[in-house]
Design an enzyme around this catalytic site. Sequence first.
Site, PDB file in Angstrom:
ATOM      1  N   ASP A   1      -1.859   4.109  13.808  1.00 47.11           N
ATOM      2  CA  ASP A   1      -0.724   4.985  14.113  1.00 47.11           C
ATOM      3  C   ASP A   1      -0.724   6.129  13.097  1.00 47.11           C
ATOM      4  O   ASP A   1      -0.964   5.915  11.906  1.00 47.11           O
ATOM      5  CB  ASP A   1       0.608   4.193  14.025  1.00 47.11           C
ATOM      6  N   ASN A   2      -0.470   7.369  13.578  1.00 49.61           N
ATOM      7  CA  ASN A   2      -0.430   8.503  12.625  1.00 49.61           C
ATOM      8  C   ASN A   2       0.982   8.759  12.111  1.00 49.61           C
ATOM      9  O   ASN A   2       1.221   9.721  11.382  1.00 49.61           O
ATOM     10  CB  ASN A   2      -1.006   9.770  13.289  1.00 49.61           C
TER      11      ASN A   2
ATOM     12  N   SER B   1       3.714   6.213  32.794  1.00 48.23           N
ATOM     13  CA  SER B   1       5.149   6.485  32.883  1.00 48.23           C
ATOM     14  C   SER B   1       5.560   6.769  34.317  1.00 48.23           C
ATOM     15  O   SER B   1       4.772   7.289  35.104  1.00 48.23           O
ATOM     16  CB  SER B   1       5.482   7.702  32.003  1.00 48.23           C
TER      17      SER B   1
ATOM     18  N   PHE C   1      -0.663   2.957  23.235  1.00 47.61           N
ATOM     19  CA  PHE C   1       0.660   3.591  23.328  1.00 47.61           C
ATOM     20  C   PHE C   1       0.654   5.013  22.787  1.00 47.61           C
ATOM     21  O   PHE C   1       1.464   5.835  23.153  1.00 47.61           O
ATOM     22  CB  PHE C   1       1.688   2.813  22.481  1.00 47.61           C
TER      23      PHE C   1
ATOM     24  N   LYS D   1       0.172  12.382  31.356  1.00 44.28           N
ATOM     25  CA  LYS D   1       0.141  11.003  31.862  1.00 44.28           C
ATOM     26  C   LYS D   1      -0.620  10.953  33.191  1.00 44.28           C
ATOM     27  O   LYS D   1      -1.438  10.062  33.427  1.00 44.28           O
ATOM     28  CB  LYS D   1       1.562  10.462  32.057  1.00 44.28           C
TER      29      LYS D   1
ATOM     30  N   ASP E   1       3.455  10.044  13.456  1.00 47.40           N
ATOM     31  CA  ASP E   1       4.023  11.338  13.869  1.00 47.40           C
ATOM     32  C   ASP E   1       5.470  11.166  14.327  1.00 47.40           C
ATOM     33  O   ASP E   1       6.323  12.003  14.055  1.00 47.40           O
ATOM     34  CB  ASP E   1       3.185  11.903  15.029  1.00 47.40           C
ATOM     35  N   ASN E   2       5.764  10.060  15.035  1.00 51.28           N
ATOM     36  CA  ASN E   2       7.133   9.852  15.529  1.00 51.28           C
ATOM     37  C   ASN E   2       7.590   8.424  15.226  1.00 51.28           C
ATOM     38  O   ASN E   2       8.301   7.794  16.000  1.00 51.28           O
ATOM     39  CB  ASN E   2       7.207  10.118  17.052  1.00 51.28           C
TER      40      ASN E   2
ATOM     41  N   TYR F   1       4.135  17.123  29.549  1.00 52.01           N
ATOM     42  CA  TYR F   1       4.084  15.714  29.128  1.00 52.01           C
ATOM     43  C   TYR F   1       3.694  14.843  30.323  1.00 52.01           C
ATOM     44  O   TYR F   1       2.762  14.046  30.260  1.00 52.01           O
ATOM     45  CB  TYR F   1       5.439  15.255  28.569  1.00 52.01           C
TER      46      TYR F   1
ATOM     47  N   PHE G   1       8.453   2.720  19.130  1.00 57.63           N
ATOM     48  CA  PHE G   1       9.534   1.916  19.724  1.00 57.63           C
ATOM     49  C   PHE G   1       8.958   0.786  20.587  1.00 57.63           C
ATOM     50  O   PHE G   1       9.163  -0.396  20.308  1.00 57.63           O
ATOM     51  CB  PHE G   1      10.430   2.842  20.546  1.00 57.63           C
TER      52      PHE G   1
HETATM   53  C1  WQD Z   1      17.935   9.983  31.648  1.00 60.00           C
HETATM   54  C2  WQD Z   1      19.135  10.622  32.328  1.00 60.00           C
HETATM   55  C3  WQD Z   1      19.287  12.982  31.990  1.00 60.00           C
HETATM   56  C4  WQD Z   1      20.067  12.895  27.711  1.00 60.00           C
HETATM   57  C5  WQD Z   1      12.057  10.633  30.353  1.00 60.00           C
HETATM   58  C6  WQD Z   1      10.586  10.757  30.629  1.00 60.00           C
HETATM   59  C7  WQD Z   1       9.995   9.397  30.855  1.00 60.00           C
HETATM   60  C8  WQD Z   1      10.310   8.519  29.672  1.00 60.00           C
HETATM   61  C9  WQD Z   1      11.816   8.416  29.499  1.00 60.00           C
HETATM   62  C10 WQD Z   1       8.679   8.519  27.917  1.00 60.00           C
HETATM   63  C11 WQD Z   1      18.794  11.953  32.987  1.00 60.00           C
HETATM   64  C12 WQD Z   1      20.475  12.267  31.368  1.00 60.00           C
HETATM   65  C13 WQD Z   1      19.796  12.523  29.020  1.00 60.00           C
HETATM   66  C14 WQD Z   1      21.326  13.465  27.403  1.00 60.00           C
HETATM   67  C15 WQD Z   1      21.976  13.251  29.694  1.00 60.00           C
HETATM   68  N1  WQD Z   1       9.722   9.061  28.498  1.00 60.00           N
HETATM   69  N2  WQD Z   1      20.745  12.686  29.980  1.00 60.00           N
HETATM   70  N3  WQD Z   1      22.244  13.614  28.399  1.00 60.00           N
HETATM   71  O1  WQD Z   1      14.324  12.098  31.736  1.00 60.00           O
HETATM   72  O2  WQD Z   1      14.692   9.896  32.998  1.00 60.00           O
HETATM   73  O3  WQD Z   1      12.733  10.127  31.478  1.00 60.00           O
HETATM   74  O4  WQD Z   1      12.281   9.758  29.269  1.00 60.00           O
HETATM   75  O5  WQD Z   1       8.093   7.508  28.175  1.00 60.00           O
HETATM   76  O6  WQD Z   1       8.598   9.511  30.993  1.00 60.00           O
HETATM   77  O7  WQD Z   1      10.398  11.505  31.812  1.00 60.00           O
HETATM   78  O8  WQD Z   1      15.010   9.975  30.514  1.00 60.00           O
HETATM   79  O9  WQD Z   1      16.792   9.443  28.892  1.00 60.00           O
HETATM   80  O10 WQD Z   1      15.887  11.821  28.973  1.00 60.00           O
HETATM   81  O11 WQD Z   1      17.332  10.995  30.827  1.00 60.00           O
HETATM   82  O12 WQD Z   1      22.828  13.408  30.590  1.00 60.00           O
HETATM   83  O13 WQD Z   1      21.631  13.840  26.216  1.00 60.00           O
HETATM   84  O14 WQD Z   1      20.118  10.901  31.339  1.00 60.00           O
HETATM   85  O15 WQD Z   1      19.698  14.192  32.596  1.00 60.00           O
HETATM   86  O16 WQD Z   1      19.548  12.072  34.161  1.00 60.00           O
HETATM   87  P1  WQD Z   1      14.241  10.612  31.776  1.00 60.00           P
HETATM   88  P2  WQD Z   1      16.258  10.577  29.711  1.00 60.00           P
END
Ligand code: WQD
Length: 356
Positions: free
Chosen positions: A43-44, A140, A96, A168, A46-47, A164, A23
């Site tokens: 890139d492998n 992150s 990345f 980082k 994977d995602n 995770y 992304f």
């Molecule tokens: C955001 C808010 C959830 C899904 C994580 C990683 C961070 C980065 C981004 C990689 C929170 C709420 C979420 C859902 C919800 N990852 N939520 N319903 O947890 O802030 O960050 O992802 O780079 O490193 O820590 O992101 O989008 O998962 O959640 O209510 O189905 O949305 O509880 O409050 P987060 P998120």
Amino acid sequence: MGSQGQPEEGFNKCILVTGGAGFIGSHTVLQLLEDGYEVYIIDNLDNSVEEAVNRVRDLVDQRFRQNLHFFLGDLCKKEDIEKVFSLAKFDAVIHFAGLKAVGESVANPFRYYKNNLVGTLNLYEIMAKHGCKKMVFSSSATVYGQPKVIPCVEDFQLSAMNPYGRTKLFLEEIARDVYQADPDWRIILLRYFNPVGAHPSGQIGEDPKGIPNNLMPFIQQVAVGRQPELNVYGNDYPTKDGTAVRDYIHVVDLADGHISALQKLFKASDIGCTAYNLGTGCGTSVLEMVAAFEKASGKNIPVKFCPRRPGDATAVYASTEKAEHELGWKAKYGIEEMCRDQWNWARQNPWGYISP
Ligand code: WQD
């Protein structure tokens, strides 16, 4: 859209982008190409899928198309990294590649440590062997753990809440140790807050495999009818509407931040190993995000309130001063543009890159 560099910036510079089919990687590769860099992706898949690379190639000005090279490879296999380093002399690496699903990391920590740590250690070893000692690393905001104070400033105490996040945190510490041992290294650690949105063309965007862990790709799937409703994890937080607050940042702003960091690496001999927040400095709640996406898409997003998700912080958003002053970078796009562009991608690609 977005790039802060000029095409002449990248001329005669060759960049290796690990995870460049992903992304944030694909959006950054597009900006690099538009700024005249030659780019090799390893890139492998994977995602991610190679279709994202094909879309980037189609989007970039035809003058620069021959500057994009894709190599299917895995950082856990040293021979793959050696092979890609035999193809070109790289001036810098933007790294990345890594697994990034919080919940998955709790269930399968070994996979996360092996993939994220061993892959990066292999990369450092082979970069040094080939005399390439400039890296922009994808870190992150998760390294801030549950911040006691917000906005988050780069010199805050760091902690991690899950495997995770620990990868980082460990990789930031490893970067600092690599620099201490050999000051020829120049390393910039970019701490992303919450990347969302898509390129305004709607041709590249977020396409996670399986059920999305993150908020916006899940909302996107509700809007196109792939999911019936959004589970909102917690509406009893001490925030404006009871739902958690995050610093959402447009992926094109994020890509620009990488270009600015790369320019810094080439210009600042004293950069050492330095961390920068890439956020907007604005906090938005889950319900505010839902409302903004409904407005942008004209779609109703049904919600179901559920218990809090373990490990979630109440509110996290960035102090943006250091990146502004030292990288000359500031996010340009707000929630409205993020939702507009994310919907434009979802509307044109309801099943992501590969239609069923
Ligand atoms: C955001 C808010 C959830 C899904 C994580 C990683 C961070 C980065 C981004 C990689 C929170 C709420 C979420 C859902 C919800 N990852 N939520 N319903 O947890 O802030 O960050 O992802 O780079 O490193 O820590 O992101 O989008 O998962 O959640 O209510 O189905 O949305 O509880 O409050 P987060 P998120």
